[in-house]
Design a protein around this motif. Structure first.
Motif, mmCIF file in Angstrom:
data_model
loop_
_atom_site.group_PDB
_atom_site.id
_atom_site.type_symbol
_atom_site.label_atom_id
_atom_site.label_comp_id
_atom_site.label_asym_id
_atom_site.label_seq_id
_atom_site.Cartn_x
_atom_site.Cartn_y
_atom_site.Cartn_z
ATOM 1 N N MET A 113 0.831 -1.198 0.000
ATOM 2 C CA MET A 113 0.000 0.000 0.000
ATOM 3 C C MET A 113 0.870 1.254 0.000
ATOM 4 S SD MET A 113 -2.948 1.148 2.725
ATOM 5 C CE MET A 113 -1.761 1.405 4.027
ATOM 6 N N ALA A 114 1.944 1.246 0.790
ATOM 7 C CA ALA A 114 2.839 2.396 0.816
ATOM 8 C C ALA A 114 3.480 2.622 -0.551
ATOM 9 C CB ALA A 114 3.909 2.185 1.882
ATOM 10 N N GLU A 115 3.926 1.555 -1.183
ATOM 11 C CA GLU A 115 4.535 1.691 -2.508
ATOM 12 C C GLU A 115 3.525 2.200 -3.535
ATOM 13 O OE1 GLU A 115 6.147 -2.106 -3.375
ATOM 14 O OE2 GLU A 115 7.818 -1.927 -1.973
ATOM 15 N N LYS A 116 2.295 1.747 -3.413
ATOM 16 C CA LYS A 116 1.263 2.209 -4.348
ATOM 17 C C LYS A 116 1.014 3.713 -4.190
ATOM 18 C CE LYS A 116 -3.649 1.658 -5.402
ATOM 19 N NZ LYS A 116 -4.915 0.984 -5.009
ATOM 20 N N TYR A 117 0.908 4.186 -2.946
ATOM 21 C CA TYR A 117 0.688 5.608 -2.723
ATOM 22 C C TYR A 117 1.862 6.438 -3.243
ATOM 23 C CZ TYR A 117 -3.474 4.926 0.189
ATOM 24 O OH TYR A 117 -4.733 4.611 0.639
ATOM 25 N N ILE A 118 3.067 5.974 -2.976
ATOM 26 C CA ILE A 118 4.248 6.742 -3.388
ATOM 27 C C ILE A 118 4.359 6.779 -4.910
ATOM 28 C CG2 ILE A 118 6.768 6.767 -3.328
ATOM 29 C CD1 ILE A 118 6.530 5.615 -0.467
ATOM 30 N N MET A 119 4.162 5.639 -5.557
ATOM 31 C CA MET A 119 4.259 5.592 -7.016
ATOM 32 C C MET A 119 3.174 6.452 -7.664
ATOM 33 S SD MET A 119 6.822 3.640 -7.878
ATOM 34 C CE MET A 119 6.457 3.173 -9.542
ATOM 35 N N SER A 146 15.417 7.795 0.779
ATOM 36 C CA SER A 146 14.444 7.373 1.790
ATOM 37 C C SER A 146 14.567 5.876 2.032
ATOM 38 C CB SER A 146 13.028 7.731 1.337
ATOM 39 O OG SER A 146 12.667 6.948 0.228
ATOM 40 N N GLN A 147 13.609 5.356 2.802
ATOM 41 C CA GLN A 147 13.586 3.921 3.096
ATOM 42 C C GLN A 147 13.041 3.098 1.939
ATOM 43 O OE1 GLN A 147 10.691 3.040 6.182
ATOM 44 N NE2 GLN A 147 9.574 4.939 5.750
ATOM 45 N N TYR A 148 12.550 3.759 0.888
ATOM 46 C CA TYR A 148 11.986 3.055 -0.266
ATOM 47 C C TYR A 148 12.959 3.114 -1.440
ATOM 48 C CZ TYR A 148 7.760 3.849 2.495
ATOM 49 O OH TYR A 148 6.837 3.902 3.511
ATOM 50 N N VAL A 149 14.194 2.719 -1.205
ATOM 51 C CA VAL A 149 15.221 2.834 -2.250
ATOM 52 C C VAL A 149 14.860 2.007 -3.466
ATOM 53 C CG1 VAL A 149 17.676 2.571 -2.722
ATOM 54 C CG2 VAL A 149 16.908 3.199 -0.436
ATOM 55 N N GLU A 150 14.261 0.836 -3.238
ATOM 56 C CA GLU A 150 13.977 -0.060 -4.366
ATOM 57 C C GLU A 150 12.920 0.506 -5.308
ATOM 58 O OE1 GLU A 150 11.376 -1.189 -0.884
ATOM 59 O OE2 GLU A 150 13.493 -0.774 -1.218
ATOM 60 N N LEU A 151 12.174 1.542 -4.863
ATOM 61 C CA LEU A 151 11.152 2.118 -5.737
ATOM 62 C C LEU A 151 11.746 3.058 -6.789
ATOM 63 C CD1 LEU A 151 8.192 2.985 -3.334
ATOM 64 C CD2 LEU A 151 8.430 1.042 -4.866
ATOM 65 N N ALA A 152 12.999 3.449 -6.633
ATOM 66 C CA ALA A 152 13.595 4.381 -7.582
ATOM 67 C C ALA A 152 13.647 3.775 -8.981
ATOM 68 C CB ALA A 152 14.996 4.768 -7.111
ATOM 69 N N ASN A 153 14.024 2.508 -9.058
ATOM 70 C CA ASN A 153 14.076 1.858 -10.369
ATOM 71 C C ASN A 153 12.688 1.754 -10.994
ATOM 72 O OD1 ASN A 153 16.878 1.438 -10.254
ATOM 73 N ND2 ASN A 153 16.593 -0.401 -9.020
ATOM 74 N N ASP A 154 11.682 1.478 -10.168
ATOM 75 C CA ASP A 154 10.317 1.412 -10.699
ATOM 76 C C ASP A 154 9.861 2.765 -11.228
ATOM 77 O OD1 ASP A 154 10.241 -1.235 -9.977
ATOM 78 O OD2 ASP A 154 9.304 -0.873 -8.039
ATOM 79 N N LEU A 155 10.286 3.840 -10.565
ATOM 80 C CA LEU A 155 9.943 5.168 -11.066
ATOM 81 C C LEU A 155 10.612 5.437 -12.408
ATOM 82 C CD1 LEU A 155 10.042 7.399 -7.861
ATOM 83 C CD2 LEU A 155 8.073 6.918 -9.290
ATOM 84 N N ALA A 213 12.915 -6.420 -16.134
ATOM 85 C CA ALA A 213 11.731 -5.594 -16.411
ATOM 86 C C ALA A 213 11.978 -4.652 -17.586
ATOM 87 C CB ALA A 213 11.343 -4.819 -15.162
ATOM 88 N N ALA A 214 13.154 -4.017 -17.604
ATOM 89 C CA ALA A 214 13.458 -3.091 -18.695
ATOM 90 C C ALA A 214 13.578 -3.825 -20.021
ATOM 91 C CB ALA A 214 14.751 -2.349 -18.375
ATOM 92 N N ALA A 215 14.262 -4.959 -20.019
ATOM 93 C CA ALA A 215 14.416 -5.721 -21.254
ATOM 94 C C ALA A 215 13.074 -6.242 -21.755
ATOM 95 C CB ALA A 215 15.383 -6.884 -21.031
ATOM 96 N N THR A 216 12.170 -6.583 -20.839
ATOM 97 C CA THR A 216 10.830 -7.028 -21.249
ATOM 98 C C THR A 216 10.084 -5.917 -21.981
ATOM 99 O OG1 THR A 216 10.728 -8.546 -19.367
ATOM 100 C CG2 THR A 216 8.646 -7.957 -20.407
ATOM 101 N N ASN A 217 10.171 -4.698 -21.447
ATOM 102 C CA ASN A 217 9.508 -3.572 -22.111
ATOM 103 C C ASN A 217 10.153 -3.256 -23.460
ATOM 104 O OD1 ASN A 217 7.569 -3.092 -20.110
ATOM 105 N ND2 ASN A 217 9.004 -1.912 -18.887
ATOM 106 N N LEU A 218 11.478 -3.361 -23.533
ATOM 107 C CA LEU A 218 12.143 -3.119 -24.807
ATOM 108 C C LEU A 218 11.745 -4.160 -25.845
ATOM 109 C CD1 LEU A 218 15.704 -2.126 -23.561
ATOM 110 C CD2 LEU A 218 14.138 -0.685 -24.862
#
Length: 825
Positions: A375-381, A409-418, A452-457
């Motif tokens: 839920m936190a990741e969803k709100y932040i994204m 922040s504590q959500y470092v792993e979300l940077a790549n998703d952004l 994930a990136a290669a899948t989109n490419l």
């Protein structure tokens, strides 16, 4: 006092505790079953005689006192109880320190030894409870009310809202009866207020769950206005929620504030939740400043994810960039209050520790932590995607700012998703080059992000039909994360595009093994089985997919198509009907269903669906063709004209549609309109043989002078036709044959022979079913047009019949068969 105290002589060397271990045969319990006297004493009153004991003194004063030094006389206890020590050789043993609990001398006098209490007789029977007593009736009714309330709550939790409401109403009726009965028996202050409160509260809740808001509000008012119910004021929150559902925002805010005033400050958590409701209501009313004040107060007192996200929405609504940035930083700083994942990693090889860790890896607490983190990741994204395009000059710069904040922040792993969302935003803006460049930055990142990136490419290159690049990036995605179902599906798509269906099916199967809910892979494997003509397996895949995606139009169409390929038209029609119920405006589905009914011989149903298809998409040539042929079959040529005119507008270079229009005029008796139409066709297509033939026919019937001119042109074209036939017989290839068909008349022999396999220019089955035309003239002869030819229109103009032309009277509008490959020789 010392006269009764006798000291033990020092010269007496006898053991004071002698005799304790002497065995007395009287206490031999093993032989009691065989002892006749003992059994008789137990069963009868024989053993109730007083035992032979030492004489008990009458008063405590005259009792000799035994001491620890021994006394030569027997002593009685202070209660007249005989001494426990037995008299042996004139020397007494010391008595015990404490007498038995509950033992009185009164029980000894005149009573026999009866330790089991068998002499008392059986216990008296219990008093029978009176079923007719008012108290018992009240007790039973109260129990029934409680049971009904519990049943109502259980039904609500199971989703049966109607049953829950019925149980709640029944509980309310019985509770009112209970109150009246209790008032008659006891005083009013003895009424069970807790039961009344629970019944009314449950009834109001069930009314609200069934969307009976007026009744729910009335019931809540009964509770709130009753001063005997403590803490009933907080129920105004529920009333505010009902007004919010009714979109009565002013009253909702009013009741929220009333509830907030009646809740003490010690209940901080409840006050925060009510303030959050007030803020949401202000947002719905467009009062963003008031909503921001509420959420700012919440974030200062007890920050949480929902309030932080709503605060960002408020500042986004008023367009304050700096406050959006600060609110996003506040949202990032909200603590999750969950433990780190390190505790789920075993620090040693201790089997007991490993078992404990394995047990807590997926327990309810762990699931709750995952849900909160998701839920936190969803709100932040969502917040980042919302504010990134507006907080800076461009959305790319805004995304970069959000990425930097998230990385700190504590959500470092979300940077790549952004970053990946940034690439997807480029895709939405159709800036594919920027999207590809952004995704290529992840080629050196960790395996999950790289996959994930290669899948989109791979997906991007597949859409651009660059299958080599798509396959390359699909391989990179699979190698980075072999358990990524999307990567495996994309790899299967590239293999499918190259025609290797068996290998594509293997990739789709592997994707399904990694994630059984990957609907894309399941759909694609169904298409693969269709290509391989394994229809049963394809049908099985699509039926499984239909169980997951109940209203997917694509899945429903594929099921219908498979049944059609399996030659099961009834099932195909049934599934197409389901498809139409989902997408009632799909013209292709409607025309497909009409074609199936037509193949089954049900013309009326076929006409209904073809007409609906034409109404939603009036440019489908196949549908227009079928409708025109249907009206010709049913002898409504005037209605067929509008369809063929539309077809001529869609395909103005196709002469057959204009010929059909002229034929419809001629068939309906409008010869002048038919003649004008044929003349117009002749001006546009001067080398069309059929048009000249009908012009000659009509001019002869009407008696116009232009008949000789048209007859001369007809002869010249027939000569050209003979020359073309000779060239064909001399071995001209099929391509020349096709050119002859395009350049020559639509009804020439060469056109007929060459277009036997031409799929695009064939008319529908309805037109092919119409009877063919005999030639109105002997096209190979050099005779002048004879005035005695038979008109195919029948008896409108009486003409003598010849044997060769007799069939023309029976011709069912044979002139409609005007396709190159449809005219019989």
């Amino acid at each position: 006092m010392m006269q009764n105290v006798h000291l033990a002589p020092e010269t007496d060397e006898d053991d004071l505790y002698s005799g304790y271990n002497d065995y007395n045969p009287t206490y031999d319990t093993e032989e009691l079953e065989n002892d006749t006297a003992f059994q008789q004493a137990v069963r009868t009153s024989h053993g109730r005689r007083p035992p032979i004991t030492a004489k008990i003194p009458s008063t405590a004063v005259s009792r000799p006192v035994a001491t620890g030094y021994g006394s030569k006389t027997s002593l009685a206890s202070s209660m007249g109880r005989p001494m426990t020590g037995a008299i042996q050789d004139g020397v007494t043993r010391p008595m015990t320190a404490v007498r038995a609990a509950g033992f009185t001398k009164g029980a000894l006098r005149g009573s026999a030894f009866d330790p089991l209490g068998q002499s008392w007789g059986p216990a008296p029977p219990l008093e029978a409870r009176s079923e007719d007593s008012p108290e018992e009736k009240i007790r039973q009714l109260e129990k029934k009310v409680n049971e009904l309330v519990e049943e109502s709550c259980i039904a609500n939790s199971c989703g049966d809202l109607k049953l829950a409401l019925e149980k709640a109403k029944d509980a309310g009726r019985k509770e009112r009866v209970l109150v009246r009965q209790r008032e008659q028996v006891t005083r009013p202050e003895n009424i069970n207020l807790d039961l009344t409160y629970s019944v009314l509260f449950n009834l109001a809740s069930q009314y609200s769950a069934n969307e009976m808001y007026a009744e729910a509000l009335n019931t809540y008012q009964v509770i709130v206005k009753n001063k005997m119910f403590s803490n009933a004021g907080r129920l105004k929150v529920n009333m505010g929620n009902i007004y919010l559902k009714q979109r009565n925002y002013s009253k909702a805010i009013k009741f929220y504030r009333m509830a907030l005033d009646q809740i003490p400050s010690v209940h901080e958590e409840m006050r925060i939740k009510i303030m959050q409701n007030i803020g949401v209501t202000f947002i719905k009313t467009g009062q963003y400043s008031d909503a921001i004040s509420s959420f700012e107060h919440i974030m200062s007192m007890a920050p949480n994810l929902k309030a932080g996200f709503n605060l960002i929405l408020g500042y986004f609504a008023i367009g304050d960039r700096e406050k959006m940035k600060k609110s996003f930083q506040k949202l990032i700083a909200v603590p999750l209050e969950i433990d780190e994942d390190d505790k789920y990693i075993s620090p040693s090889d201790d089997p007991h520790t490993n078992l404990v860790i394995e047990a807590i890896k997926n327990d309810h607490l762990r699931q709750m932590e995952r849900e909160r983190k998701a839920m936190a990741e969803k709100y932040i994204m969502t917040a980042a995607k919302l504010i990134a395009p507006v907080i800076e000059t461009s959305f790319a710069v805004g995304y970069d700012w959000c990425v930097e904040v998230v990385k700190a922040s504590q959500y470092v792993e979300l940077a790549n998703d952004l970053e990946i969302n940034k690439a997807i935003t480029y895709l939405r803006q159709k800036d594919f080059n920027q999207a590809v460049e952004t995704l290529k930055m992840f080629e050196k990142k960790d395996s999950r992000v790289k996959s994930a990136a290669a899948t989109n490419l791979s997906f991007l290159y597949y859409l651009e039909n660059e299958f080599a690049q798509a396959s390359s990036y699909a391989d990179l995605a699979v190698n980075s994360d072999r358990y990524n179902p999307s990567a495996l599906t994309n790899k299967g798509n590239t293999v499918f595009a190259n025609g290797d269906y068996e290998k594509a099916a293997e990739f789709y199967k592997e994707a399904l093994r990694n994630d059984c809910s990957c609907t894309e892979a399941l759909y694609n494997i169904g298409l693969t089985y269709k290509k391989l003509n394994r229809l049963d397996e394809a049908l099985d895949c699509f039926l499984k997919l239909h169980a997951i995606l109940r209203n997917s139009a694509q899945v429903l169409y594929q099921i219908a198509n498979v049944y059609e390929l399996m030659e099961d038209p009834s099932q195909a029609m049934e599934w197409l009907m389901q498809l139409i119920s989902v997408v009632p405006t799909d013209s292709r589905a409607l025309s497909k269903l009409g074609g199936l009914y037509d193949s089954e011989g049900d013309k009326s149903q076929a006409f209904q669906y073809y007409y609906e298809s034409y109404r939603y998409f009036p440019s489908n040539i196949e549908v227009i063709e079928w409708l025109g042929a249907y009206y010709i079959d049913t002898q409504f040529c005037e209605k067929a004209i509008q369809y063929f005119e539309r077809a001529s507008l869609i395909q103005p270079t196709q002469v057959k549609w204009q010929l059909m229009v002229a034929s419809c005029f001629r068939r309906s008796g409008n010869y002048q309109k038919a003649l004008d139409t044929y003349k117009d066709i002749h001006r546009k297509f001067p080398e069309n043989v059929e048009c000249l033939r009908f012009l000659v026919r009509l001019c002869t019937d009407i008696g116009l002078k232009e008949v000789q001119e048209y007859a001369t042109k007809l002869k010249r074209l027939e000569k050209m036709k003979e020359i073309r036939e000779q060239r064909i017989r001399s071995g001209r290839d099929s391509s020349g044959c096709s050119r002859g068909r395009r350049d020559g008349s639509a009804g020439s022999d060469s056109g007929q022979n060459c277009n036997a396999g031409s799929k695009g220019e064939r008319l529908s089955a309805q037109l092919r079913a119409l009877p063919g035309t005999d030639e109105p003239y002997e096209s190979s002869s050099n005779k002048e047009p004879d005035a005695s030819y038979v008109d195919p229109l029948g008896p409108q103009i009486e003409r003598p019949k010849t044997a060769a032309k007799k069939r023309m009277d029976e011709d069912d509008f044979a002139d409609e068969e005007l396709g190159d490959d449809l005219l019989p020789e």
